[in-house]
Design a protein around this motif. Structure first.
Motif, PDB file in Angstrom:
ATOM      1  N   ASP B  78       0.803  -1.204   0.000  1.00  0.00           N
ATOM      2  CA  ASP B  78       0.000   0.000   0.000  1.00  0.00           C
ATOM      3  C   ASP B  78       0.848   1.271   0.000  1.00  0.00           C
ATOM      4  OD1 ASP B  78      -2.685   0.873  -0.005  1.00  0.00           O
ATOM      5  OD2 ASP B  78      -2.401   1.618   2.044  1.00  0.00           O
ATOM      6  N   ASP B  79       2.056   1.187   0.565  1.00  0.00           N
ATOM      7  CA  ASP B  79       2.863   2.405   0.692  1.00  0.00           C
ATOM      8  C   ASP B  79       3.913   2.544  -0.423  1.00  0.00           C
ATOM      9  OD1 ASP B  79       4.460   0.340   1.415  1.00  0.00           O
ATOM     10  OD2 ASP B  79       5.259   1.284   3.240  1.00  0.00           O
ATOM     11  N   LEU B  80       3.790   1.711  -1.448  1.00  0.00           N
ATOM     12  CA  LEU B  80       4.707   1.807  -2.595  1.00  0.00           C
ATOM     13  C   LEU B  80       4.392   3.093  -3.369  1.00  0.00           C
ATOM     14  CD1 LEU B  80       6.653  -0.505  -3.135  1.00  0.00           C
ATOM     15  CD2 LEU B  80       5.110  -1.326  -4.907  1.00  0.00           C
ATOM     16  N   ARG B  81       5.433   3.807  -3.787  1.00  0.00           N
ATOM     17  CA  ARG B  81       5.207   5.051  -4.530  1.00  0.00           C
ATOM     18  C   ARG B  81       6.101   5.115  -5.765  1.00  0.00           C
ATOM     19  NH1 ARG B  81       1.615   4.799  -1.802  1.00  0.00           N
ATOM     20  NH2 ARG B  81       0.916   6.126  -0.088  1.00  0.00           N
ATOM     21  N   PHE B  82       5.547   5.660  -6.855  1.00  0.00           N
ATOM     22  CA  PHE B  82       6.359   6.017  -8.021  1.00  0.00           C
ATOM     23  C   PHE B  82       6.202   7.508  -8.276  1.00  0.00           C
ATOM     24  CE2 PHE B  82       5.458   1.482  -9.054  1.00  0.00           C
ATOM     25  CZ  PHE B  82       6.774   1.037  -9.069  1.00  0.00           C
ATOM     26  N   LEU B  83       7.264   8.113  -8.789  1.00  0.00           N
ATOM     27  CA  LEU B  83       7.181   9.513  -9.210  1.00  0.00           C
ATOM     28  C   LEU B  83       7.110   9.545 -10.737  1.00  0.00           C
ATOM     29  CD1 LEU B  83       9.862  11.414  -7.067  1.00  0.00           C
ATOM     30  CD2 LEU B  83       7.394  11.908  -7.148  1.00  0.00           C
ATOM     31  N   GLY B  84       6.186  10.351 -11.264  1.00  0.00           N
ATOM     32  CA  GLY B  84       6.110  10.564 -12.710  1.00  0.00           C
ATOM     33  C   GLY B  84       6.329  12.038 -12.993  1.00  0.00           C
ATOM     34  N   VAL B  85       7.327  12.345 -13.834  1.00  0.00           N
ATOM     35  CA  VAL B  85       7.670  13.736 -14.107  1.00  0.00           C
ATOM     36  C   VAL B  85       7.484  14.026 -15.592  1.00  0.00           C
ATOM     37  CG1 VAL B  85       9.489  15.480 -13.972  1.00  0.00           C
ATOM     38  CG2 VAL B  85       9.394  13.649 -12.261  1.00  0.00           C
ATOM     39  N   ASP B  86       6.818  15.122 -15.896  1.00  0.00           N
ATOM     40  CA  ASP B  86       6.577  15.498 -17.288  1.00  0.00           C
ATOM     41  C   ASP B  86       7.129  16.906 -17.506  1.00  0.00           C
ATOM     42  OD1 ASP B  86       5.614  15.760 -19.850  1.00  0.00           O
ATOM     43  OD2 ASP B  86       3.535  16.126 -19.248  1.00  0.00           O
ATOM     44  N   VAL B  87       8.282  16.983 -18.159  1.00  0.00           N
ATOM     45  CA  VAL B  87       8.864  18.286 -18.459  1.00  0.00           C
ATOM     46  C   VAL B  87       8.429  18.675 -19.870  1.00  0.00           C
ATOM     47  CG1 VAL B  87      11.006  19.586 -18.793  1.00  0.00           C
ATOM     48  CG2 VAL B  87      10.856  17.890 -16.951  1.00  0.00           C
ATOM     49  N   GLY B  88       7.651  19.739 -19.963  1.00  0.00           N
ATOM     50  CA  GLY B  88       7.237  20.233 -21.276  1.00  0.00           C
ATOM     51  C   GLY B  88       8.082  21.433 -21.668  1.00  0.00           C
ATOM     52  N   ALA B  89       7.783  22.029 -22.808  1.00  0.00           N
ATOM     53  CA  ALA B  89       8.541  23.195 -23.239  1.00  0.00           C
ATOM     54  C   ALA B  89       8.324  24.365 -22.276  1.00  0.00           C
ATOM     55  CB  ALA B  89       8.129  23.586 -24.654  1.00  0.00           C
ATOM     56  N   THR B  90       7.109  24.486 -21.735  1.00  0.00           N
ATOM     57  CA  THR B  90       6.789  25.650 -20.917  1.00  0.00           C
ATOM     58  C   THR B  90       6.219  25.298 -19.549  1.00  0.00           C
ATOM     59  OG1 THR B  90       4.576  25.731 -21.888  1.00  0.00           O
ATOM     60  CG2 THR B  90       6.280  27.044 -22.977  1.00  0.00           C
ATOM     61  N   GLU B 102      -1.652   4.851 -10.046  1.00  0.00           N
ATOM     62  CA  GLU B 102      -2.780   5.775  -9.898  1.00  0.00           C
ATOM     63  C   GLU B 102      -2.299   7.023  -9.167  1.00  0.00           C
ATOM     64  OE1 GLU B 102      -6.595   4.580  -9.140  1.00  0.00           O
ATOM     65  OE2 GLU B 102      -6.428   2.729 -10.300  1.00  0.00           O
ATOM     66  N   VAL B 103      -2.650   8.179  -9.737  1.00  0.00           N
ATOM     67  CA  VAL B 103      -2.145   9.437  -9.211  1.00  0.00           C
ATOM     68  C   VAL B 103      -2.735   9.735  -7.838  1.00  0.00           C
ATOM     69  CG1 VAL B 103      -2.063  11.934  -9.578  1.00  0.00           C
ATOM     70  CG2 VAL B 103      -1.753  10.372 -11.521  1.00  0.00           C
ATOM     71  N   LEU B 104      -1.860   9.979  -6.854  1.00  0.00           N
ATOM     72  CA  LEU B 104      -2.300  10.334  -5.507  1.00  0.00           C
ATOM     73  C   LEU B 104      -2.184  11.833  -5.281  1.00  0.00           C
ATOM     74  CD1 LEU B 104      -0.467   7.432  -3.612  1.00  0.00           C
ATOM     75  CD2 LEU B 104      -2.864   7.500  -4.348  1.00  0.00           C
ATOM     76  N   ALA B 105      -1.182  12.445  -5.886  1.00  0.00           N
ATOM     77  CA  ALA B 105      -1.019  13.896  -5.786  1.00  0.00           C
ATOM     78  C   ALA B 105      -0.297  14.364  -7.045  1.00  0.00           C
ATOM     79  CB  ALA B 105      -0.209  14.254  -4.539  1.00  0.00           C
ATOM     80  N   HIS B 106      -0.637  15.573  -7.506  1.00  0.00           N
ATOM     81  CA  HIS B 106      -0.124  16.060  -8.792  1.00  0.00           C
ATOM     82  C   HIS B 106       0.061  17.572  -8.699  1.00  0.00           C
ATOM     83  CE1 HIS B 106      -0.906  16.540 -13.431  1.00  0.00           C
ATOM     84  NE2 HIS B 106       0.366  16.596 -13.133  1.00  0.00           N
ATOM     85  N   ALA B 107       1.223  18.029  -9.106  1.00  0.00           N
ATOM     86  CA  ALA B 107       1.458  19.473  -9.113  1.00  0.00           C
ATOM     87  C   ALA B 107       2.024  19.874 -10.470  1.00  0.00           C
ATOM     88  CB  ALA B 107       2.445  19.849  -8.006  1.00  0.00           C
ATOM     89  N   VAL B 108       1.506  20.964 -11.014  1.00  0.00           N
ATOM     90  CA  VAL B 108       1.984  21.470 -12.306  1.00  0.00           C
ATOM     91  C   VAL B 108       2.292  22.944 -12.143  1.00  0.00           C
ATOM     92  CG1 VAL B 108       1.475  21.709 -14.774  1.00  0.00           C
ATOM     93  CG2 VAL B 108       0.297  19.968 -13.437  1.00  0.00           C
ATOM     94  N   GLU B 109       3.382  23.406 -12.764  1.00  0.00           N
ATOM     95  CA  GLU B 109       3.563  24.853 -12.794  1.00  0.00           C
ATOM     96  C   GLU B 109       4.287  25.261 -14.063  1.00  0.00           C
ATOM     97  OE1 GLU B 109       5.724  25.610  -9.106  1.00  0.00           O
ATOM     98  OE2 GLU B 109       7.561  25.743 -10.288  1.00  0.00           O
TER      99      GLU B 109
END
Lengths: 398, 398
Positions: B78-90, B102-109
């Motif tokens: 249950d406590d296994l975690r993966f990080l997914g990073v998406d670097v776009g142009a902007t 399955e996404v548990l938390a997501h931050a975009v800026e």
């Protein structure tokens, strides 16, 4: 299909691996086979015994010494035979090969695929009987390439545009019944791609595009060492990529397809125009002796330096190069091989295609990309078809 | 990279198969796992014990009865975690997922990739710390998508056109050192294709093309369930397929590339022209309030029915469709998915693309071909990157 008696095929993953290894690399010492396949000695000995009982492998005498006790060579049985059949739009070729897919006898004759499946397959069977007489042995499988879309799974052509009467004709089942061995049916271009990969210019390359320019234009895609056929089996269909919505009419019912510019029929049409208008003195002279002109005449005129013919080849090469450039950007292959009858246009064609691709695709994709002519020529299809048959015989049945 | 302690990963083929199965299908009874993997009971029990000791799986309680003795469920810890990073142009997006991606938390800026690797990866690490605080657990791996060509093997970008300063920057090694887990680096479009295949519109399809239309245009190719990267890792580079030798200048130094007609920058350029010339009243009004226009403004104007903006989208869609039609003829995929920021142009764009492809490609290749918009939108990249990380953790090390 029979699964007992001859023709036999691999029963286990280890047997399949062993057969493919001695096909691709030749006779191999037992010791090396064990190392390469990662199979312990006793297990390997048992598998070799099974294969020898089935008549697939035999002893090839003592191996060269590596110090210590001498190992014995294992090789494919000397009398193993595969048939490779290449049905083109206007010709039929049949070869018989040994277990390593080396051609022992080969017969080609003109034959219009539009005559329909029964007369054409009759000729295939007659030619096969002839080549098998020249190089007798035990038939372990056959492969056949057809000039149109094929359902690989069902072993039959599906809605082939230039093969009237062939739609869903059970090619595999008819030939398998006649020859008493497994038969594998594929598209002619896929089969040529496999031929070049097994024995030609793309030897042992895992990722390549084969482009056939003949009566029609088609592509064969090899990805990770295997032909990629797509979800409906139509992958590689580049002849009907549209270059211009208002271009010349195509046999497929559309207009402006690559094939309508540069297939064999398009070249013959343009040659006639050049001859009649007098723009090509060379072609005009040829036309004086015959009713029509062919792509082969264009090649001859271009080689003789006829300006209009050279221009025709250059324009065609430029258009072909434009399409290949897109495919190279998209797939990033390790090699592009150009084959089929029109590849007789040779280096004039190649130079145009290369210049288009190297100019249009990204440097990273073209940096180490050879663009070359087929090495096997007329034999690419029959060798590839035999290889397909061996691939079937040397695989574990699903 | 550490191989002992946490983060652990699969040690055997059976463990890898088990982990992938409970990731893709959820908690599963031991009995069913044994059947699906073809592993005998005692062996399976031993493998599950090893995985539980490594903290990768845990018991999920009793399974629903199938008659006879009840089996126990096995699920990912249950406590296994993966990080997914998406670097776009902007922009930069970072998500933390559970073991099933399955996404548990997501931050975009917003973040301009041209600032260079150090400031951008600093932001990535800060965002990761933030999302990991929101959904704490044990990090088993991370994946990252970058907007340019990537050497998958070396874990770094190679000669990326729109990422000054990033060439051969050791992205994988820096992030792996920081997070203390394995990091997998890939091209952003490949990662989005994996996201759609794992959790989006292409769920469990083995053969598809993903087309990203954003600041740049790129393609991701999935063949037999795996991303196909080509021999130099540049496969899918469709943004620089040339439509017209004399077309508009492209950022790559050439002219007439698809991207120079329909990438985000091209749309912004054309929007400005339409606003200044007065041909688009809607865009002219927007321009009164701000210094420049963006592709997003074109989408807004088109949705509001502005004729010039709709025409711009239609023309772009036609050109995009022309390229996709060629790829469909060539590869015969099972689905085409269109994503990226410009896919906000929505159904006007989709209608144009569909009409081009269905009209231009052979019926056999398009008969059952869905052409659809991305379902995951902004999350396709981060989910795909997390999936890539799980694919690494759940594979047997070579």
């Amino acid at each position: 299909m029979t699964t007992s008696g001859f023709p036999p095929s691999a029963e286990t993953r280890e047997q399949a691996g062993l057969l493919a290894l001695v096909r691709d690399e030749g006779p191999m010492a037992r010791v090396e086979l064990g190392e390469r396949l990662g199979v312990p000695r006793a297990r390997l000995a048992a598998e070799i015994t099974r294969l020898a009982e089935g008549g697939l492998v035999e002893s090839g005498g003592p191996a060269a010494s590596r110090g210590g006790r001498r190992s014995t060579l294992v090789r494919l049985a000397d009398d193993l035979r595969f048939l490779g059949v290449d049905v083109g739009a206007t010709s039929v070729g049949v070869a018989v090969t040994d277990g390593r897919c080396e051609v022992l006898a080969h017969a080609v004759e003109e034959c219009d695929v539009r005559r329909g499946p029964v007369p054409v397959l009759d000729r295939v069977e007659q030619l096969a009987a002839k080549v098998l007489q020249d190089a007798p042995g035990r038939l372990a499988g056959a492969g056949i390439g057809l000039p149109g879309p094929v359902s690989f799974r069902d072993g039959m052509p599906v809605a082939p545009p230039i093969m009237p009467g062939w739609d869903r004709f059970p090619v595999r089942d008819r030939l398998a019944g006649h020859w008493g061995c497994a038969v594998t049916v594929d598209n002619d271009v896929n089969v040529m791609a496999l031929g070049e990969r097994h024995a030609g210019v793309a030897k042992s390359l895992d990722d390549l595009i084969f482009v056939k320019v003949g009566t029609g234009i088609g592509g064969g895609i090899v990805v990770g060492g295997r032909v990629y056929r797509g979800v409906a089996g139509t992958a590689g269909d580049i002849g009907h990529i549209k270059l211009d919505d208002y271009g010349p009419a195509c046999a497929c019912g559309e207009a402006g397809c690559l094939e309508a510019y540069f297939g064999g029929a398009a070249l013959a049409r343009d040659a006639l125009t050049l001859a009649r208008s007098g723009r090509s003195p060379y072609l005009a002279e040829l036309l004086a002796d015959r009713p029509v002109l062919t792509a082969r005449d264009v090649a001859e005129a271009a080689q003789a330096g006829d300006f209009a013919a050279v221009t025709l080849v250059r324009e065609g090469g430029r258009r072909l190069g434009q399409v290949i450039a897109s495919l190279v950007s998209f797939l990033n292959p390790g090699m592009v091989v150009i084959g089929g009858g029109v590849s007789r246009l040779g280096h004039t064609l190649l130079a145009e295609v290369r210049s288009s691709v190297y100019r249009r695709s990204l440097p990273l994709a073209t940096g180490n990309l050879p663009i070359v002519l087929s090495e096997l020529g007329d034999q690419a299809g029959v060798i590839g078809a035999a290889w397909l048959a061996s691939d079937h015989a040397f695989s574990v049945p699903a």
